[in-house]
Design a protein around this motif. Structure first.
Motif, mmCIF file in Angstrom:
data_model
loop_
_atom_site.group_PDB
_atom_site.id
_atom_site.type_symbol
_atom_site.label_atom_id
_atom_site.label_comp_id
_atom_site.label_asym_id
_atom_site.label_seq_id
_atom_site.Cartn_x
_atom_site.Cartn_y
_atom_site.Cartn_z
ATOM 1 N N ARG A 29 0.864 -1.624 -0.095
ATOM 2 C CA ARG A 29 0.280 -0.094 0.313
ATOM 3 C C ARG A 29 1.389 1.272 -0.087
ATOM 4 N NH1 ARG A 29 -3.515 -1.317 5.303
ATOM 5 N NH2 ARG A 29 -1.420 -1.161 6.113
ATOM 6 N N PHE A 30 2.225 1.035 0.692
ATOM 7 C CA PHE A 30 3.121 2.190 1.237
ATOM 8 C C PHE A 30 4.714 2.333 0.697
ATOM 9 C CE2 PHE A 30 0.637 1.795 4.668
ATOM 10 C CZ PHE A 30 1.885 1.926 5.886
ATOM 11 N N HIS A 40 17.609 10.772 -4.600
ATOM 12 C CA HIS A 40 16.757 11.269 -5.588
ATOM 13 C C HIS A 40 16.311 9.986 -6.169
ATOM 14 C CE1 HIS A 40 17.138 15.392 -4.013
ATOM 15 N NE2 HIS A 40 16.534 15.536 -3.379
ATOM 16 N N GLU A 41 17.122 9.451 -6.281
ATOM 17 C CA GLU A 41 17.367 8.007 -7.740
ATOM 18 C C GLU A 41 16.736 7.345 -7.354
ATOM 19 O OE1 GLU A 41 21.767 10.042 -8.148
ATOM 20 O OE2 GLU A 41 19.829 10.069 -6.481
ATOM 21 N N ILE A 42 16.792 7.060 -5.569
ATOM 22 C CA ILE A 42 15.844 6.312 -5.213
ATOM 23 C C ILE A 42 14.501 6.244 -5.063
ATOM 24 C CG2 ILE A 42 15.368 5.014 -3.004
ATOM 25 C CD1 ILE A 42 18.050 4.782 -2.898
ATOM 26 N N ILE A 43 13.951 7.958 -5.032
ATOM 27 C CA ILE A 43 12.644 8.086 -4.641
ATOM 28 C C ILE A 43 12.304 8.260 -6.359
ATOM 29 C CG2 ILE A 43 12.730 8.814 -2.403
ATOM 30 C CD1 ILE A 43 12.429 11.723 -3.931
ATOM 31 N N GLU A 44 12.872 8.763 -7.255
ATOM 32 C CA GLU A 44 12.081 8.706 -8.799
ATOM 33 C C GLU A 44 12.423 7.512 -8.938
ATOM 34 O OE1 GLU A 44 14.262 12.438 -10.628
ATOM 35 O OE2 GLU A 44 15.265 10.871 -10.036
ATOM 36 N N HIS A 45 12.710 5.999 -9.244
ATOM 37 C CA HIS A 45 12.737 4.570 -8.739
ATOM 38 C C HIS A 45 11.560 4.109 -8.369
ATOM 39 C CE1 HIS A 45 13.009 0.258 -9.020
ATOM 40 N NE2 HIS A 45 12.856 0.586 -8.039
ATOM 41 N N LEU A 46 10.822 4.867 -7.324
ATOM 42 C CA LEU A 46 10.044 4.130 -6.538
ATOM 43 C C LEU A 46 8.446 5.050 -6.717
ATOM 44 C CD1 LEU A 46 11.560 3.619 -2.720
ATOM 45 C CD2 LEU A 46 11.585 2.294 -4.530
ATOM 46 N N LYS A 47 8.619 6.116 -7.398
ATOM 47 C CA LYS A 47 7.990 7.012 -7.686
ATOM 48 C C LYS A 47 7.275 6.570 -9.351
ATOM 49 C CE LYS A 47 5.553 8.948 -6.264
ATOM 50 N NZ LYS A 47 4.363 8.723 -5.245
ATOM 51 N N HIS A 48 8.359 6.085 -10.199
ATOM 52 C CA HIS A 48 8.451 5.376 -10.849
ATOM 53 C C HIS A 48 7.699 4.044 -10.950
ATOM 54 C CE1 HIS A 48 8.851 4.631 -15.461
ATOM 55 N NE2 HIS A 48 8.911 3.158 -15.260
ATOM 56 N N GLN A 49 7.804 3.360 -10.180
ATOM 57 C CA GLN A 49 7.505 2.042 -10.114
ATOM 58 C C GLN A 49 5.184 1.619 -9.041
ATOM 59 O OE1 GLN A 49 8.181 -1.375 -10.345
ATOM 60 N NE2 GLN A 49 9.916 -0.485 -11.516
ATOM 61 N N GLY A 50 4.956 3.037 -9.345
ATOM 62 C CA GLY A 50 3.987 3.450 -8.296
ATOM 63 C C GLY A 50 3.684 3.910 -7.180
ATOM 64 N N PHE A 51 4.811 3.605 -6.472
ATOM 65 C CA PHE A 51 4.800 3.501 -4.217
ATOM 66 C C PHE A 51 4.806 4.840 -4.747
ATOM 67 C CE2 PHE A 51 8.043 -0.058 -5.723
ATOM 68 C CZ PHE A 51 6.120 -0.706 -4.512
ATOM 69 N N ASP A 52 3.565 4.516 -3.622
ATOM 70 C CA ASP A 52 2.932 5.277 -2.498
ATOM 71 C C ASP A 52 4.535 5.560 -1.631
ATOM 72 O OD1 ASP A 52 1.171 6.670 -3.996
ATOM 73 O OD2 ASP A 52 -0.562 5.603 -2.627
ATOM 74 N N LEU A 53 4.828 7.101 -1.309
ATOM 75 C CA LEU A 53 5.731 7.723 -0.256
ATOM 76 C C LEU A 53 6.054 7.629 1.240
ATOM 77 C CD1 LEU A 53 8.467 7.614 -2.425
ATOM 78 C CD2 LEU A 53 7.746 5.854 -1.692
#
Length: 352
Positions: free
Chosen positions: A57-58, A75-88
C-alpha cells in the motif's frame, strides 16, 4: 510461508547515516552496534519493484538508525520508487539539507505522498533532545513541501516541551502543515537518571506511553500467558535494512545487529535471525526466493512455544488477560492526532 504471502506495508531503511545525536537513539547509546551502510542502488532497482511487491500500500522510509535523506542517492531512489507506482511515507528530522535539495525532493513527490517532520518542540527546545538539529533547515523543508505532499508535524512529548504542545500545534497550522501528531513515548523506563535520581526527559504521567507497562507484564509472565499477534503475519511492517536484509520487521534488524555484535550474550531463541541471516540477503537472493523460504515456518512455530524470539513477544506480544486486540491498538492509544485542514482526511487515517 503463509505469513508472507501478501506483503502490504514495506519499511525501508535507506541508510544508517544521521547528522543528529539523539541521546536515546541506538546509534548514540549503543555505537558499537552501528556500522555505516547505504542500501545499494542496484538492490533498490532490482528488488523494490511492483512485480516483487504487488500488494504494498505504501513504502515507509523511517529506519532504525539512520535518516533516509542522508542516503547519497536519495533522489535517484525516490524517482525509481515513484516510477514503480509506490506511494511514499518519509519520516525525517529535516535538517542539514539546503533549500535546492528540498525543492528537488518536492518535484519528485506528489500529493499521495506523506512527509513527517519529527520536531520535538519549538526553536528553543527541539534541539534539546534532537541534538544538532537546525531550525532554519526545518523551515526550508516546510517551505518546499507544503502544498505538494501531505505534511505532518510529529512531536514526542518530553519534560522540556510539554508546556509547548498547544503553541506547537498552532505553529504547525500557521506554517501550512496538514496534521499534528503528539506521541506519548514509553522510553522512560529508569535506565537514564539524573543526579536527583529522576529521568530528566520524562514528562508528567499523562504524557507517558502505555507500552512500557505492557512490556513489563510480558517480561514477568510465563510464555503461556502471552499471545503473540505478529504484524508480519498480516504482511505489515516488513523491513529492508540498509545492509540489504529483508526481515519480518525493524525490531528483527535491531536484534540481528545485536546478536552479530555479541552472540555470547544473546538468548538461544534470539540467535534464529543471526543463524539465518544469509537467507535474508537481497544481494544473494531475490525477494521471491526469500519470501518463499521454508525456514520462515521455523519462526512461525516458535511463536506458539516458550522459545519465541524476545522481540516477537516484546513488540507483538499481548498478555493473555489483556483486553487489547493487538499491539497496533496500543500504538494508536499512544498517538494523539489533530487535523489542521478542514478539507484534510480524518485524523488517524494515515497511521500505519
Amino acid at each position: 510461508m503463509s505469513i508472507f504471502c501478501r506483503v502490504r506495508d514495506l519499511h525501508l531503511e535507506l541508510t544508517s547515516r544521521c547528522t543528529l545525536r539523539c541521546p536515546r537513539c541506538q546509534r548514540t547509546s549503543n555505537p558499537e552496534q552501528l556500522a555505516i551502510a547505504d542500501l545499494p542502488l542496484d538492490i533498490v532497482r532490482a528488488s523494490i519493484t511492483r512485480q516483487s511487491f504487488p500488494d504494498v500500500r505504501f513504502l515507509n522510509m523511517c529506519g532504525n538508525y539512520g535518516d533516509a535523506i542522508y542516503h547519497p542517492g536519495f533522489h535517484e531512489i525516490i524517482e525509481h520508487l515513484k516510477h514503480q507506482g509506490f506511494d511514499l511515507r518519509l519520516e525525517t528530522n529535516g535538517c542539514h539539507r539546503p533549500q535546492r535539495w528540498w525543492r528537488r525532493t518536492a518535484e519528485i513527490l506528489d500529493s499521495r505522498d506523506r512527509v513527517t517532520l519529527s520536531i520535538d518542540g519549538l526553536d528553543d527546545t527541539n534541539h534539546i533532545y534532537r541534538v544538532n538539529a537546525r531550525w532554519p533547515d526545518i523551515l526550508d523543508a516546510v517551505a518546499a513541501l507544503r502544498g505538494r505532499v501531505f505534511l505532518i508535524w510529529k512531536l514526542i512529548v518530553f519534560r522540556h516541551n510539554q508546556h509547548q504542545i498547544d503553541e506547537a500545534k498552532e505553529r504547525a497550522r500557521a506554517l501550512g502543515f496538514d496534521e499534528f501528531r503528539i506521541v506519548r513515548s514509553s522510553r522512560f523506563d529508569g535506565r537514564w537518571r539524573g543526579p536527583d535520581g529522576t529521568d530528566p526527559l520524562k514528562p508528567s504521567a499523562e504524557w507517558v506511553g502505555e507500552r512500557k507497562a505492557i512490556t513489563e507484564r510480558i517480561r514477568g509472565a510465563a510464555p503461556t500467558e502471552v499471545r503473540i499477534e505478529p504484524r508480519c503475519a498480516r504482511g505489515e511492517n516488513i523491513f529492508i535494512s540498509a545492509e540489504g536484509y529483508l526481515l519480518p520487521c525493524c525490531y528483527a534488524h535491531i536484534l540481528l545487529r545485536a546478536t552479530i555484535t555479541a552472540p555470547e550474550t544473546a538468548k538461544r531463541s534470539d540467535l534464529w535471525f543471526e543463524r539465518n541471516r544469509h537467507m535474508f540477503d537481497l544481494a544473494r537472493r531475490s525477494v521471491a526466493e526469500i519470501l518463499a523460504d521454508n525456514r520462515w515456518s521455523e519462526l512461525e512455530g516458535l511463536w506458539s512455544t516458550d522459545h519465541a524470539p524476545s522481540i516477537c513477544s516484546r513488540y507483538c506480544g499481548v498478555p493473555a488477560d489483556c483486553d487489547l486486540s493487538g499491539p497496533a491498538e496500543l500504538r494508536k492509544r499512544d498517538l494523539r492526532l489533530v487535523a489542521l485542514r478542514e478539507d484534510g482526511p480524518e485524523p488517524g487515517a494515515l497511521v500505519p
